[in-house]
Design a protein around this motif. Structure first.
Motif, mmCIF file in Angstrom:
data_model
loop_
_atom_site.group_PDB
_atom_site.id
_atom_site.type_symbol
_atom_site.label_atom_id
_atom_site.label_comp_id
_atom_site.label_asym_id
_atom_site.label_seq_id
_atom_site.Cartn_x
_atom_site.Cartn_y
_atom_site.Cartn_z
ATOM 1 N N ILE A 81 0.844 -1.201 0.000
ATOM 2 C CA ILE A 81 0.000 0.000 0.000
ATOM 3 C C ILE A 81 0.875 1.246 0.000
ATOM 4 N N MET A 82 1.921 1.242 0.834
ATOM 5 C CA MET A 82 2.794 2.412 0.909
ATOM 6 C C MET A 82 3.603 2.589 -0.378
ATOM 7 N N VAL A 83 4.032 1.498 -0.976
ATOM 8 C CA VAL A 83 4.750 1.594 -2.255
ATOM 9 C C VAL A 83 3.854 2.244 -3.304
ATOM 10 N N ALA A 84 2.611 1.784 -3.402
ATOM 11 C CA ALA A 84 1.682 2.334 -4.386
ATOM 12 C C ALA A 84 1.329 3.783 -4.074
ATOM 13 N N LEU A 85 1.171 4.103 -2.776
ATOM 14 C CA LEU A 85 0.799 5.455 -2.388
ATOM 15 C C LEU A 85 1.894 6.464 -2.743
ATOM 16 N N ILE A 86 3.150 6.064 -2.565
ATOM 17 C CA ILE A 86 4.259 6.966 -2.879
ATOM 18 C C ILE A 86 4.508 7.026 -4.381
ATOM 19 N N SER A 87 4.395 5.875 -5.049
ATOM 20 C CA SER A 87 4.711 5.808 -6.475
ATOM 21 C C SER A 87 3.635 6.427 -7.359
ATOM 22 N N ASP A 88 2.364 6.231 -6.992
ATOM 23 C CA ASP A 88 1.266 6.759 -7.823
ATOM 24 C C ASP A 88 0.149 7.244 -6.913
ATOM 25 N N ARG A 89 0.408 8.361 -6.282
ATOM 26 C CA ARG A 89 -0.547 8.890 -5.294
ATOM 27 C C ARG A 89 -1.890 9.213 -5.928
ATOM 28 N N ALA A 90 -1.879 9.759 -7.146
ATOM 29 C CA ALA A 90 -3.129 10.154 -7.804
ATOM 30 C C ALA A 90 -4.056 8.958 -7.988
ATOM 31 N N ALA A 91 -3.506 7.839 -8.448
ATOM 32 C CA ALA A 91 -4.320 6.639 -8.655
ATOM 33 C C ALA A 91 -4.894 6.130 -7.342
ATOM 34 N N ALA B 198 11.009 10.966 -3.178
ATOM 35 C CA ALA B 198 9.844 10.072 -3.191
ATOM 36 C C ALA B 198 10.214 8.697 -3.722
ATOM 37 N N ALA B 199 11.044 8.667 -4.775
ATOM 38 C CA ALA B 199 11.481 7.384 -5.340
ATOM 39 C C ALA B 199 12.306 6.610 -4.314
ATOM 40 N N THR B 200 13.104 7.319 -3.528
ATOM 41 C CA THR B 200 13.902 6.672 -2.476
ATOM 42 C C THR B 200 12.995 6.071 -1.415
ATOM 43 N N TYR B 201 11.957 6.825 -1.031
ATOM 44 C CA TYR B 201 11.002 6.307 -0.044
ATOM 45 C C TYR B 201 10.336 5.018 -0.560
ATOM 46 N N ALA B 202 9.919 5.042 -1.816
ATOM 47 C CA ALA B 202 9.268 3.856 -2.402
ATOM 48 C C ALA B 202 10.236 2.682 -2.439
ATOM 49 N N ARG B 203 11.512 2.963 -2.731
ATOM 50 C CA ARG B 203 12.509 1.886 -2.792
ATOM 51 C C ARG B 203 12.712 1.242 -1.418
ATOM 52 N N VAL B 204 12.685 2.058 -0.361
ATOM 53 C CA VAL B 204 12.847 1.522 0.996
ATOM 54 C C VAL B 204 11.683 0.599 1.345
ATOM 55 N N TYR B 205 10.451 1.027 1.036
ATOM 56 C CA TYR B 205 9.295 0.164 1.311
ATOM 57 C C TYR B 205 9.356 -1.122 0.485
ATOM 58 N N THR B 206 9.872 -1.044 -0.731
ATOM 59 C CA THR B 206 10.012 -2.253 -1.553
ATOM 60 C C THR B 206 11.038 -3.193 -0.947
ATOM 61 N N MET B 207 12.143 -2.646 -0.491
ATOM 62 C CA MET B 207 13.169 -3.469 0.168
ATOM 63 C C MET B 207 12.614 -4.156 1.413
ATOM 64 N N ALA B 208 11.696 -3.483 2.104
ATOM 65 C CA ALA B 208 11.123 -4.036 3.331
ATOM 66 C C ALA B 208 10.287 -5.289 3.080
ATOM 67 N N MET C 130 -9.489 6.397 -2.375
ATOM 68 C CA MET C 130 -9.740 7.090 -1.108
ATOM 69 C C MET C 130 -8.533 7.971 -0.805
ATOM 70 N N SER C 131 -8.634 8.782 0.220
ATOM 71 C CA SER C 131 -7.601 9.784 0.488
ATOM 72 C C SER C 131 -6.274 9.143 0.882
ATOM 73 N N ALA C 132 -5.202 9.907 0.693
ATOM 74 C CA ALA C 132 -3.867 9.412 1.068
ATOM 75 C C ALA C 132 -3.807 9.123 2.565
ATOM 76 N N GLU C 133 -4.449 9.973 3.364
ATOM 77 C CA GLU C 133 -4.457 9.760 4.817
ATOM 78 C C GLU C 133 -5.155 8.446 5.173
ATOM 79 N N ALA C 134 -6.255 8.140 4.472
ATOM 80 C CA ALA C 134 -6.978 6.891 4.746
ATOM 81 C C ALA C 134 -6.135 5.681 4.370
ATOM 82 N N TRP C 135 -5.420 5.761 3.230
ATOM 83 C CA TRP C 135 -4.526 4.662 2.842
ATOM 84 C C TRP C 135 -3.424 4.467 3.882
ATOM 85 N N TYR C 136 -2.864 5.571 4.365
ATOM 86 C CA TYR C 136 -1.810 5.479 5.363
ATOM 87 C C TYR C 136 -2.321 4.810 6.637
ATOM 88 N N VAL C 137 -3.521 5.204 7.072
ATOM 89 C CA VAL C 137 -4.110 4.607 8.272
ATOM 90 C C VAL C 137 -4.318 3.100 8.076
#
Length: 561
Positions: free
Chosen positions: A124-134, A228-238, A139-146
């Protein structure tokens, strides 16, 4: 020479003091570090892999802090409330532990379930950072994060419950020829197993620190899109986290089959080999008080949460505390009076110690905005903290073995209060004065590094003697349940700590600057004016509450482990 014969003394040979010092250092090294390595067994490896996966879970903590600050408009009080909800699954560890005991043969499936939930949270976090608009189209970014935030602890609590029970099973009941091991030898093995479990968790955080140090090297110079790409890469590594835990369970099955074959080859029949490899032939009967009470707990929590009542979190905590306490009382009836009294006394002291509120997210926002700590420096702090915590577990190994949990918690409470002073002093400009006096050497980063280095080894010390005691006293057929009894009760303390954090952040309001993503207009200005008072109040609470619990235990003459 005559004087030597009269007094009975032997002359100290040249360099004798140096030789004695080397001998003492070597003996300490052997007793505290090398001995632990010699006591390592292959059977310990599977639960250690699950624990290490839990340690690696911190890989996303720095990213999460900066993501929330830079991309979401959530307040410190809301984040504290969210952390409260994230702690609720840990309060359910007792019924989950009982279910693990009931379906122990299928524990691997539970680890797979936990791994799936963790992977879903990360994706979810990878998708939220990589393609927030989609994602925001749904639903909202805050709802996805929760949603991501709440999925992860459910997965981790399932895996942690299985791993706790696996640590009991990992300690053999018989020696290589098939003879039962002495009680003292098994006690030492349990202590070693629990120490290695903490080492695996902290070892995972050390690995996390190294990865973050590499990933965030030069992050200050990156453009927003590259960050942002770095953040997505960290979540992918996780995503390696659920893979490691699954591999641990698969290895456990392989090792158990090998051990049984070896014992059968030595003359045991299959049933004897199964018991000898710590797979109890006696399965527990369902404890309907635990299962029924847990169902009430879930229904109560969900109902209050969805009802959106005023003081809903407080109602949930009080109800949860009452239900879990009732279940603990029911289960501890099976213990002898001494063990029951010791469990209650230990639980009370640990509960209050863990219930101390934290300053909340505001302190990290202040460090980022005012002290200008970037992602790379947070990674440095994380690495130093993890490495010294790992070292401290070896250094304090004898200290933990030789003192009661009450003594250990009193020691940690004092140390925590003392080590909070530099941070409070920095808020009031202490680092500016030290930087002027030392020509810039002792600045904010220097003080933060030293404070982290001194504080880090203290974090895990209280847990090891408690876990070793639980492991020694847990019946073979209720190993997960008994681990979870203490965990459910004390994990509720973390929920209470988050409530306390929310209250502190409601009284002393801390805000960071929030800008409109489209226009760049400032929607909420930064305000750290009350942070100093918040830190002082939090430190005083951290000193008073644990010592109050210790005094209470002494007044009522409760035993502790």
């Amino acid at each position: 020479m005559e004087k030597t014969q009269i007094t009975g003394q032997t002359p100290t040979p040249p360099g004798g003091a140096e030789v004695a010092l080397r001998s003492s250092l070597w003996r300490w090294l052997d007793e505290n570090i090398l001995e632990l390595g010699r006591e390592m067994r292959f059977s310990y490896l599977p639960p250690l892999m699950v624990y290490m996966a839990a340690g690696i879970s911190g890989l996303t903590s720095i990213v999460g802090t900066f993501f929330v600050k830079e991309y979401l408009g959530l307040s410190a009080a809301f984040l504290a409330a969210l952390a409260f909800w994230g702690g609720i699954p840990w309060a359910l560890k007792m019924p989950i532990g009982h279910i693990v005991d009931l379906v122990w043969r299928w524990k691997g499936a539970l680890v797979f379930l936990g791994a799936a939930l963790i992977a879903a949270s990360l994706l979810i976090m990878v998708a939220l950072i990589s393609d927030r608009a989609a994602m925001e189209a749904i639903m909202s970014a805050e709802a996805w994060y929760v949603l991501s935030f709440l999925l992860a602890p459910v997965g981790y609590v399932i895996q942690d419950t299985v791993a706790d029970a696996m640590t009991v099973e990992a300690v053999p009941r018989v020696a290589e020829p098939g003879k039962p091991l002495a009680a003292e030898q098994r006690k030492l093995m349990h202590t070693t197993m629990q120490t290695l479990g903490r080492v695996a968790i902290i070892g995972g955080t050390v690995l996390v620190g190294l990865i973050n140090l590499y990933v965030f090297s030069g992050a200050k110079q990156l453009a927003p899109a590259e960050v942002a790409a770095t953040y997505a890469r960290v979540y992918t590594m996780a995503l390696a986290i659920p893979v490691i835990s699954v591999l641990g369970v698969m290895l456990a099955s392989v090792l158990k089959m090998r051990a049984r074959r070896r014992l059968v080859a030595q003359g045991m029949n299959a049933a004897e080999a199964r018991i000898a490899t710590a797979e109890s032939a006696e399965r527990p009967t369902p404890n309907w008080w635990i299962l029924g009470g847990s169902l009430v707990f879930v229904l109560f929590t969900v109902t209050i949460g969805l009802a959106d009542l005023g003081y809903g979190e407080e109602i949930i905590f009080v109800g949860s505390f009452a239900i879990v306490s009732f279940l603990v009382v029911r289960l501890t009836r099976e213990l002898d009076p001494v063990s029951r009294e010791m469990l209650i006394g230990t639980a009370i002291v640990i509960f209050v110690f863990r219930a101390v509120p934290t300053p909340g997210a505001g302190i990290e926002w202040w460090m980022i905005d005012v002290l200008e700590f970037d992602q790379h420096f947070f990674a440095v702090l994380s690495l130093i903290g993890s490495a010294l915590t790992l070292a401290g577990m070896f250094v304090f190994r004898r200290f933990m073995a030789d003192h009661s949990i009450t003594y250990v918690i009193g020691f940690l409470t004092l140390c925590g209060a003392v080590l909070a002073v530099p941070l409070i002093a920095m808020y009031y400009g202490f680092h500016e004065w030290t930087a002027r006096v030392t020509g810039g050497l002792v600045d904010a980063r220097f003080i933060a590094l030293v404070d982290t280095a001194l504080e880090s080894p203290l974090g895990q010390i209280a847990m090891i003697p408690m876990l070793a005691w639980i492991a020694r006293s847990a019946p073979a057929n209720l190993k997960a349940t008994y681990f979870a009894v203490m965990a459910s009760f004390t994990n509720l303390a973390l929920s209470l700590a988050q409530l306390g954090t929310k209250y502190l952040n409601s009284i002393f309001v801390i805000t960071r600057e929030v800008k409109d993503a489209a226009t760049g207009a400032v929607q909420v200005p930064a305000d750290y004016g009350q942070l100093g008072t918040l830190l002082i109040v939090q430190t005083l609470l951290g000193l008073a509450l644990p010592f109050g619990a210790i005094l209470l235990a002494r007044v009522f003459k409760l035993r502790t482990a």
